[in-house]
Motif scaffolding. Structure first.
Motif, short mmCIF file in Angstrom:
data_model
loop_
_atom_site.label_atom_id
_atom_site.label_comp_id
_atom_site.label_asym_id
_atom_site.label_seq_id
_atom_site.Cartn_x
_atom_site.Cartn_y
_atom_site.Cartn_z
N LYS A 1 2.18 15.15 13.74
CA LYS A 1 3.01 14.15 13.31
C LYS A 1 2.66 12.52 13.31
CE LYS A 1 6.37 17.30 14.00
NZ LYS A 1 7.32 17.91 12.72
N GLY A 2 2.77 12.55 12.05
CA GLY A 2 1.86 11.10 12.09
C GLY A 2 2.93 9.65 11.09
N VAL B 1 9.85 -0.95 8.57
CA VAL B 1 8.39 -0.60 7.74
C VAL B 1 8.30 0.86 7.67
CG1 VAL B 1 6.80 -1.09 7.28
CG2 VAL B 1 8.14 -2.54 7.58
N ILE B 2 8.66 2.05 7.17
CA ILE B 2 8.05 3.07 6.99
C ILE B 2 6.27 3.57 6.46
CG2 ILE B 2 9.11 5.42 6.28
CD1 ILE B 2 11.96 3.70 5.94
N HIS B 3 6.12 4.10 7.41
CA HIS B 3 4.73 4.98 6.79
C HIS B 3 5.27 6.60 6.72
CE1 HIS B 3 0.10 5.97 6.49
NE2 HIS B 3 0.14 5.72 5.84
N LEU B 4 4.98 7.25 5.66
CA LEU B 4 4.78 8.59 5.81
C LEU B 4 4.13 10.02 6.04
CD1 LEU B 4 7.16 8.50 2.01
CD2 LEU B 4 8.68 8.57 4.40
N ALA B 5 3.15 9.06 5.88
CA ALA B 5 1.68 9.95 6.82
C ALA B 5 1.98 10.64 5.12
CB ALA B 5 1.89 9.94 8.43
N GLY C 1 0.86 -0.92 -0.08
CA GLY C 1 -0.31 0.07 0.07
C GLY C 1 0.98 1.50 -0.10
N LYS C 2 0.44 2.19 1.12
CA LYS C 2 1.49 2.98 1.15
C LYS C 2 3.10 2.94 2.09
CE LYS C 2 -2.46 5.79 1.54
NZ LYS C 2 -2.83 7.35 2.01
N PHE C 3 2.52 1.84 2.51
CA PHE C 3 3.66 1.28 2.87
C PHE C 3 5.46 1.09 2.77
CE2 PHE C 3 0.29 0.87 6.12
CZ PHE C 3 1.03 0.93 7.29
#
Length: 287
Positions: free
Chosen positions: A118-119, A69-73, A56-58
């Protein structure tokens, strides 16, 4: 917010530039961004980057079996550096640094996040599915297994607006605010249309719009340097973020509906039979 095409491009960029490198160390400057503690982030030191995937967006960086594992929000970004600064990283600034990954040879990347909300989220796990957001993802719209039949099953019985459905990561993975606007414009569909009301023909048109819009964006972003991806994304959008401009298809003026923390853009002629949609936030202000 980085969506499927940008995260896919970042994954490709890291495959080319980071795979095969050894992690020298990881500096955490925003402890709130680090969502896990076991394994510790220090466990990545001395291990080799062996692969990079997207869910997905991860973004998933495989480091000898451990996964960063990174989620840029909404406002996070990954900034590649061919040479890391010699001076110690410090918090603060216009785009505050949250995490810095040093690779052998002097290169590496920063994770930054602008704004006050911050997300940005970073996880160190043994399996990407340990990350709740990854475990709960819906099907990937560019996977071969995602068919028009898959989409038909998704919309069946759902009494919700199609715009919100497309953005729901538990339903379809990777589409956010910008590309849902682009998909619906390509499908000539109102963002307020109820998902369960779609006819078989409309489902087919929406499916083709999803696949074509995302595939085209992925292709445009392919090979683009990480620092240039935001600009490339913006230049390729036809309606999102273009309120007041002319629709590139029919020439009508692109309109906007505002919400508390976001907005959508659409073309009345292409999508709503020429009728403007009610802007609920403005309606409340005029009462």
């Amino acid at each position: 917010m980085p969506e499927l095409p940008e995260v896919e491009s970042l994954a490709g960029f890291l495959r080319e530039h980071a795979v095969g490198s050894v992690v020298a160390r990881v500096d955490v400057l925003a402890i709130s961004a680090l969502k896990t503690y076991d394994p510790p982030v220090t466990a990545l030191g001395g291990l080799t980057v062996t692969g990079v995937e997207r869910y997905g967006k991860f973004l998933d960086v495989d480091v000898d079996g451990l996964h960063l594992v990174i989620h840029l929000a909404r406002a996070g970004w990954l900034r590649w550096r061919e040479e890391m600064p010699l001076r110690p990283a410090r918090p603060g600034g216009k785009n505050p640094l949250a995490l810095r990954v040093h690779l052998d040879g002097g290169a590496g990347f920063d994770l930054t996040e602008a704004g006050t909300k911050k997300g940005l989220a970073v996880y160190v796990v043994r399996d990407p599915r340990e990350v709740p957001g990854v475990a709960g993802l819906g099907p990937d719209p560019l996977a071969e297994s995602f068919t028009a039949g898959t989409l038909a099953e998704i919309v069946r019985g759902r009494r919700t607006q199609i715009k919100g459905l497309l953005r729901d990561q538990k339903v379809i993975a990777g589409i956010g605010n910008a590309y849902s606007d682009e998909v619906l414009h390509a499908a000539r569909m109102s963002p307020f249309k109820i998902a369960s009301s779609l006819t078989e023909a409309e489902i087919g048109e929406l499916y083709e719009a999803i696949r074509a819009t995302l595939a085209d964006a992925v292709e445009r972003a392919r090979g683009v340097a990480a620092r240039d991806l935001k600009g490339e994304k913006k230049s390729g959008l036809r309606v999102h973020g273009r309120t007041g401009q002319a629709c590139p298809v029919c020439g009508d003026t692109i309109r906007e509906v505002s919400f508390a923390d976001s907005s959508l853009q659409y073309c009345p002629t292409c999508q709503t039979g020429g009728k403007p949609l009610a802007d609920r936030r403005m309606s409340r202000l005029l009462k």
